[in-house]
Design a protein around this motif. Structure first.
Motif, PDB file in Angstrom:
ATOM      1  N   GLY A 310       0.979   8.305  -5.576  1.00  0.00           N
ATOM      2  CA  GLY A 310       1.732   8.675  -4.390  1.00  0.00           C
ATOM      3  C   GLY A 310       3.205   8.933  -4.690  1.00  0.00           C
ATOM      4  N   SER A 362      -3.752  10.461   3.461  1.00  0.00           N
ATOM      5  CA  SER A 362      -3.934  10.283   2.020  1.00  0.00           C
ATOM      6  C   SER A 362      -2.680  10.648   1.239  1.00  0.00           C
ATOM      7  CB  SER A 362      -5.105  11.149   1.533  1.00  0.00           C
ATOM      8  OG  SER A 362      -6.297  10.801   2.181  1.00  0.00           O
ATOM      9  N   PRO A 368      -1.959   5.272  -2.305  1.00  0.00           N
ATOM     10  CA  PRO A 368      -3.039   6.263  -2.378  1.00  0.00           C
ATOM     11  C   PRO A 368      -3.778   6.187  -3.709  1.00  0.00           C
ATOM     12  CG  PRO A 368      -0.939   7.304  -2.822  1.00  0.00           C
ATOM     13  CD  PRO A 368      -0.629   5.875  -2.492  1.00  0.00           C
ATOM     14  N   ASP A 372      -9.180   8.592  -1.992  1.00  0.00           N
ATOM     15  CA  ASP A 372      -8.756   9.172  -0.712  1.00  0.00           C
ATOM     16  C   ASP A 372      -8.864  10.693  -0.750  1.00  0.00           C
ATOM     17  OD1 ASP A 372      -8.003   6.568   0.194  1.00  0.00           O
ATOM     18  OD2 ASP A 372      -6.153   6.754  -0.965  1.00  0.00           O
TER      19      ASP A 372
END
Length: 467
Positions: A310, A362, A368, A372
């Motif tokens: 992420g 997501s 994340p 996802d």
């Protein structure tokens, strides 16, 4: 032809299961369980095993900073983590559970795709524009979506890499399937469990309510009203026929509150049941309040700054503590700000709206993982007809492949080789987020263009018939 399609689907499904079993039996399986792209603090089976060990030692599973998942998931998978079969890989039973979860998810996606395709075909047939559908000679959209989910490398990595993402994806798909089929208790159960396990699926209550109230995805509802009133005014000699068409068109656009009320009732019932079970599970060593702090509080405050795929971990590792709370609120509200505008614009396509919500969450969630992305990429296959003219498809495919290959390389250069730094790995996360943004924007644009195309065809076709 239909038998050949079914045989082809089941052959590919069995082949995907065999591939998973082979990868499970490979030694260490490329260390996927330790990859930050696959295993996060919320979905790591190793952390779940640690939490179960604490519980067996008469200590709260939330003591320390290891486990941050559901106590129900701990009770379900925890006993399987300590069972060993001689001569077999560790956590074999858990891996088999994840394989079964993937199979059930694929079958539910397939059934949902068939329901959406039938409903959409009936809607186009009532508008006399059914010939716009481009049916595949090989497989239906539901079959393709199921196979995309099964053969997606992200899905396989999450399944083999000892991540609980397959279970979380299963309950999300269960909620959407129940809503598409009109099975209110099933939809409520799936939504409650998905929210309980991951929190972010709570926003799916809007598409689920729209699915129950309006039904599966259809063309814009203005087309049904225009067609009904147009036929009613064509001739005075066909008043009964025109009135019947008008009533049918009105039925297409009316919102049914009865299943929504039933859904709210069943959701309250399932929520109470889940809370009671959680209270029983944590009562000997903790409390419900501790569970909320260690699960939902952990998600919202983002206490763990370990790297992931992420974009938030690096930002909050660098931001000053004085501004941390402000930016935490901004990032979480960013998801909520998009809910209402998208729901208003895409209320006639609630299943596609659910896909967009899942993709956005997501991208912006605290922890994340590739699991996802596997979920929304699988759901993407349900909308083959609407997304046939989507732009940048090849670019997105190459981008996902490139990020999947570069992310382990950059992580290795930073952590193990010492020849890079955090910016190397974070750059792949930024590229990954940009790809997801492009996917969301272009898919929404493609669906809206498809609706405009339907509107033009429905307007010009009666003129052609009169001439």
């Amino acid at each position: 032809m239909e038998k050949k399609k079914k045989r082809g689907f089941w052959r590919w499904l069995i082949a995907s299961v065999m591939l998973r079993l082979i990868l499970i039996y490979l030694p260490k399986t490329f260390n996927l369980a330790s990859r930050p792209e696959v295993s996060t603090p919320l979905v790591s089976l190793r952390r779940l095993a640690e939490g179960y060990w604490l519980k067996q030692s008469s200590i709260s599973p939330y003591a320390g900073s290891m486990y941050h998942g559901s106590p129900l998931l701990l009770s379900l998978l925890g006993p399987l983590t300590v069972k060993r079969i001689e001569g077999q890989p560790n956590h074999l039973l858990c891996s088999l559970v994840f394989v079964i979860a993937d199979i059930i998810s694929a079958l539910l996606i397939r059934a949902t795709g068939h329901t959406l395709q039938m409903a959409y075909r009936q809607s186009l047939n009532s508008l006399d524009i059914v010939d716009i559908l481009k049916s595949s000679d090989l497989l239906s959209s539901g079959d393709i979506a199921a196979l995309v989910y099964l053969w997606n490398p992200f899905t396989i990595a999450a399944c083999v890499g000892l991540s609980t993402s397959p279970v979380e994806n299963l309950v999300v798909i269960l909620a959407l399937h129940g809503a598409c089929k009109g099975l209110v208790p099933l939809a409520a159960f799936g939504w409650v469990m998905a929210t309980h396990l991951s929190l972010y699926p709570a926003i799916l209550i809007i598409p689920v309510i729209l699915l129950l109230g309006y039904g599966p995805d259809t063309p814009p509802r203005k087309l049904f009203l225009q067609k009904g009133y147009g036929k009613n005014g064509d001739s005075h000699s066909s008043d009964n026929c025109g009135q019947q068409e008008t009533n049918q068109s009105k039925a297409e656009v009316t919102f049914s509150w009865r299943p929504v009320i039933h859904f709210l009732f069943w959701s309250s019932l399932w929520s109470t049941y889940v809370l009671v079970l959680c209270s029983i599970s944590v009562k000997p060593h903790g409390s419900l309040w501790e569970m909320f702090q260690r699960t939902y509080g952990f998600i919202l405050t983002m206490e763990d700054m370990s790297p992931n795929i992420g974009v938030l971990w690096y930002f909050f590792a660098e931001v000053f503590d004085f501004f941390r709370s402000f930016f935490m609120i901004v990032f979480h509200l960013n998801i909520l700000f998009m809910i209402l505008p998208l729901a208003i614009r895409l209320k006639h396509r609630p299943c596609f709206l659910a896909f967009i919500y899942i993709a956005i969450s997501s991208m912006l969630k605290s922890y994340p993982s590739v699991g996802d992305s596997a979920l929304y990429l699988g759901l993407l296959g349900l909308f083959l007809d609407e997304l046939a003219d989507m732009k940048f498809s090849f670019f997105l495919l190459c981008g996902y492949i490139g990020v999947s290959l570069l992310s382990p390389v950059m992580h290795n250069l930073w952590i193990w080789r010492g020849t890079g730094n955090a910016n190397f790995y974070y750059a792949t996360g930024m590229a990954y987020a940009c790809l997801q943004i492009i996917l969301v924007v272009e898919s929404v644009s493609a669906v809206l263009n498809h609706d405009r195309k339907l509107r033009k065809i429905s307007v010009t076709k009666p003129r052609d018939g009169n001439s």
